[in-house]
Design an enzyme around this catalytic site. Structure first.
Site, PDB file in Angstrom:
ATOM      1  N   HIS A 156      10.872  13.282 -13.826  1.00 28.45           N
ATOM      2  CA  HIS A 156      10.531  14.638 -13.354  1.00 28.45           C
ATOM      3  C   HIS A 156       9.285  14.626 -12.460  1.00 28.45           C
ATOM      4  CE1 HIS A 156      13.211  16.067 -16.663  1.00 28.45           C
ATOM      5  NE2 HIS A 156      12.646  15.067 -17.320  1.00 28.45           N
ATOM      6  N   SER A 277      -1.349  11.349  15.049  1.00 26.90           N
ATOM      7  CA  SER A 277      -1.084  12.727  15.450  1.00 26.90           C
ATOM      8  C   SER A 277      -1.724  12.956  16.816  1.00 26.90           C
ATOM      9  CB  SER A 277      -1.694  13.665  14.414  1.00 26.90           C
ATOM     10  OG  SER A 277      -1.988  14.911  14.988  1.00 26.90           O
ATOM     11  N   LYS A 283      -5.142  11.325  11.200  1.00 24.79           N
ATOM     12  CA  LYS A 283      -3.809  11.151  10.626  1.00 24.79           C
ATOM     13  C   LYS A 283      -3.218   9.762  10.821  1.00 24.79           C
ATOM     14  CE  LYS A 283      -1.158  14.476   9.724  1.00 24.79           C
ATOM     15  NZ  LYS A 283      -0.402  14.750   8.580  1.00 24.79           N
ATOM     16  N   GLU A 290      10.105   8.471   7.295  1.00 27.71           N
ATOM     17  CA  GLU A 290      10.666   9.820   7.452  1.00 27.71           C
ATOM     18  C   GLU A 290      11.940   9.789   8.291  1.00 27.71           C
ATOM     19  OE1 GLU A 290       7.551  12.482   8.852  1.00 27.71           O
ATOM     20  OE2 GLU A 290       6.176  11.583   7.408  1.00 27.71           O
TER      21      GLU A 290
END
Ligand code: ARG
Length: 456
Positions: A156, A277, A283, A290
């Site tokens: 979970h 970024s 970043k 992804e």
């Protein structure tokens, strides 16, 4: 380029129709398989006396030269051709005249294309299997390196029980091993030669189908000519196996993405596999992971395309089936592209052991072991569970962990506790006591690695 089926027609195909009808833009990648299939067919035609031996030899040589010329760039595939089969046959006829026209004896493009896709996908399956094996070796190597690297195991997405990073990686190894096995299984049903099915009803010529099958490395020949030309189950099975590969890579990517976040910071990806970024200078983004997660959708879409294309087609061949190639090739190419980036990304990532250990120290992931300790002292598990639950509640109140809770507090809840409890809940011990087959102890992880390598 003129159509091969021109005889019955009074007009040329409209330009728009030709573009719509043509598959050359996506089936030209099968040129080598098409030529090898034709060489096998011509060999058999000569051997059985269906055409003259000398003509068969000329055809075989001509096809060999075409193959070389395409490979060397001397011959450019004409993107106005109807498909790769038409192009190669047309080119052969241009080079050999009358003799070239004999190649298509006892064959249809319907069994020809069924053959070409099988040959093409067989090669792709082998390549993807090799890429998966390479990933497995990387996982095994990392797992061995991190067989003692404690991290929290989750259910979970809540910290649950202690495991090692090595054990976690070997879970993916199990999935990938199944993927390889599934590809092997797909290949079994794919590796059957359809040539000789003709357009749909076989042929009146005395073909030697076994000979062609053997020349092309097939295990057997298709049993029914209608099925031979209209079966695309192997495309659907492959797309399904590829979809599962993508499910696995996508789940793995999801974890990589989480582990890279400041909230976890369990790993750091190599700069070569991360992006920045355009506005936020701080970043470092896990774009590769992804994209792999995102591209899984394409492959599932390809599977749905294939299922939908095939579900309403009356036997035998219908032109709908030309749609098979873009879908299955896209699935194949997507999986290969993902693996090309994914494997070195895993290989080069830095594992931040200390952060994993810190996360493991919080979240009471040794609570089960604490209960097991009481079971060892004779308490029934249900009672041990309840006492430990009370201890956890107490720790939460006091801002302590099971490791830092004083012995008096333990004893106040259950007098079976003594100071042996602290070694019983030591995370390193908790992990390494889990020795049962498939468990996270270093010993068991080494066994998993050994089994994985052996099965390759
Ligand atoms: N380009 C076609 C395909 O990919 C080849 C088979 C053509 N057969 C036919 N009867 N028109 O399916």
């Amino acid at each position: 380029m003129a159509q091969l089926w021109k005889g019955r027609f009074k007009k040329e195909l409209a330009k728009e129709t030709n573009d719509f009808n043509s598959s050359i833009s996506f089936d030209s990648r099968m040129f080598e398989e098409d030529i090898k299939g034709s060489i096998a067919h011509a060999t058999m035609l000569g051997a059985t006396g269906i055409i003259e031996k000398s003509e068969s030899e000329k055809i075989i040589n001509g096809l060999g030269e075409i193959l070389e010329d395409i490979k060397s760039g001397k011959l450019i595939i004409d993107m106005n051709a109807e498909d790769i089969h038409t192009f190669i046959e047309g080119e052969l006829t241009e080079r050999l005249g009358q003799t070239g026209k004999r190649l298509h004896t006892a064959r249809s493009r319907n069994d020809q294309v069924a053959l070409d896709i099988r040959l093409t996908l067989r090669k792709e399956i082998d390549e993807i299997s090799e890429m998966l094996k390479a990933l497995i070796y990387v996982l095994c190597e990392k797992a061995e390196e991190h067989k003692q690297t404690i991290m929290p195991g989750y259910t979970h997405l809540q910290r649950a029980q202690p495991i090692t990073f090595g054990h976690h990686l070997m879970a993916y190894c199990s999935m990938i091993l199944r993927d390889i096995d599934r590809l092997k299984d797909v290949k079994k049903r794919l590796n059957v030669c359809p040539l000789g099915s003709g357009a749909l009803a076989g042929t009146t010529y005395p073909l030697d189908r076994e000979m062609v099958a053997e020349l092309l490395g097939f295990d057997s020949i298709t049993a029914n000519s209608l099925d031979g030309v209209s079966d695309r189950d192997f495309c659907i099975e492959l797309a399904s196996a590829l979809s599962l590969i993508m499910v696995h890579l996508s789940r793995f990517s999801e974890e990589i993405i989480m582990w890279c976040s400041w909230e976890f910071k369990f790993i750091e990806l190599d700069d070569a596999f991360s992006t920045g970024s355009s506005i936020m200078p701080q970043k470092k983004n896990p774009d590769i992971a992804e994209l792999v997660r995102g591209k899984s959708g394409r492959v599932f879409g390809d599977l749905t395309t294939l299922l939908t294309v095939m579900k309403g087609i009356a036997l035998a061949y219908n032109k709908d089936m030309q749609e098979d190639k873009e879908a299955i090739f896209d699935a194949v190419d997507t999986v290969k592209m993902c693996l090309t980036a994914f494997t070195p990304m895993i290989e080069t990532m830095t594992v931040l052991k200390d952060n994993m250990r810190l996360a493991a120290a919080k979240g009471f992931i040794n609570a089960t072991d604490c209960a097991d300790y009481l079971v060892g002292k004779g308490l029934p598990f249900r009672d041990a569970y309840k006492c430990t639950g009370q201890l956890v509640a107490l720790c939460i109140d006091k801002g302590l962990t099971l490791e830092t809770l004083p012995l008096e507090e333990y004893k106040a809840i259950c007098d079976l506790f003594d100071d042996g409890v602290y070694s019983a809940i030591n995370l390193e011990k908790c992990v390494n006591d889990r020795k049962v087959a498939g468990s996270p102890s270093a010993e068991s992880v080494l066994k998993q690695i050994e089994l994985a390598k052996a099965s390759l």
